[in-house]
Motif scaffolding. Structure first.
Motif: not given
Lengths: 222, 222
Positions: B3-4, A46-49, A96, A112, B1, A61, A94, A33, A92, A12, A65, A55
């Motif tokens: 993590r997770n 973006g990034g991982y939750v 914003y 990154d 990117m 963050r 989310v 990237r 998936i 996520v 970041d 969320l």
């Protein structure tokens, strides 16, 4: 409800579509990237939750970041979850969107990404993942929200002229608006205040400067 | 990117807020939980997202599996992800809402519920998880969308009177509307057609029956 073993859970993430007005164009923030997949392509920040993270906080963050942008208007847009959207496996996102006045921006690159920049919405190249679709949905939402909220005021600096505000509407809607109607409508919102200052611009009549009454808040208009 | 790791991934579910008009009230569909957590409490229909499943498909399946309701208007609402929303561990839920005409409904109970039923929105008891919040957000979205779309037509049976349609608006907005203004506005949408039929109701003047021109489609009105 006994399915969904840990091993089949999707990753996520959050992604943020950051809009601003610059050089008289509606632009958005992209990072380049520096690793696969889509190495070298432009993408939304973006990034991982994280495990213990809300969320909204995660999106904030991710934005901070990767760009140094903080304290901006952020709203959940839509959740994207097509099974093939990430070649690394099910994920998936989310999504914003955020609106920032150009003056607030101090960009920096993060670990990154190897580059960061503002890109005009109407000249966008293919982005990584399903990010073009996210941008499209964000632009639609923004344009729709102009009609029933004070969202456009989020783009404005501390002091601005009504012509500058009209330009914001015109750039988002991609159409010319009637000056007299626009002024009447926007003043009727009762959300911007006249200041005692004017701006002189060449041989034009000096233009009154206005300020946003409740910066950081978006009012819904019924 | 980077993590997770797989072990910290949240579980991902969908939930659906299903609205209908019944007994002259705005109601929603709830199932009674037959296992912990929240055993015995009422909750929104929902379920885990399968590994290869699109989010929309997952919501549709959750709805169909737990209620027998299929082929209805379904729209993504908002994604809920507070870290403590599920006592079993981190989970995020992509919430949807659906609108169904009362006549389409053939309820059945599913394996993870012991009862199913329609509950009036204005008499709702505390639900499992954060489902009261989901219902609140869904009702707000529905009410907002009445103003700029033809979404209310999704509630209508094949043939209906303008008074019946007006009641739908009034029940969602929880306010009385002016009959003459309402008729003018709703006919101006150009989305419903007069049929050749009327309905006789006691000593009243027979009321013209209308039908929806594009059932299953929601038009945005600008």
């Amino acid at each position: 409800m006994t399915r969904n073993p840990r091993s089949s859970r999707p990753a996520v993430t959050t992604n943020v579509v950051v809009f601003t007005l610059r050089d008289d164009k509606l632009k958005l923030l992209l990072v380049r990237r520096r690793s696969d997949p889509y190495k070298g392509m432009w993408a939304l920040p973006g990034g991982y939750v994280e495990a213990d993270e809300d969320l909204d906080d995660s999106a904030m963050r991710a934005l901070e970041d990767s760009t140094g942008v903080a304290g901006v208007y952020l709203e959940q847009l839509y959740t994207f979850g097509a099974p093939d959207r990430d070649p690394r496996g099910r994920s998936i996102s989310v999504a914003y969107y955020a609106l920032v006045p150009s003056e607030k921006l101090q960009l920096r690159t993060a670990s990154d990404s190897e580059a960061i920049g503002w890109f005009a919405l109407d000249e966008l190249e293919p982005l990584a993942f399903d990010h073009n679709e996210m941008v499209h949905v964000a632009h639609q939402r923004l344009a729709a929200k102009l009609a029933y909220s004070t969202i456009a005021l989020q783009f404005m600096p501390q002091k601005f002229t009504l012509s500058e505000l009209q330009k914001v509407y015109e750039r988002i809607l991609n159409e010319k608006l009637d000056k007299r109607n626009f002024r009447k409508r926007v003043l009727a919102l009762d959300q911007i205040d006249q200041t005692q200052e004017v701006r002189r611009n060449g041989s034009h009549r000096p233009a009154r400067l206005y300020s946003v009454r409740n910066p950081g808040e978006v009012q819904i208009i019924r």
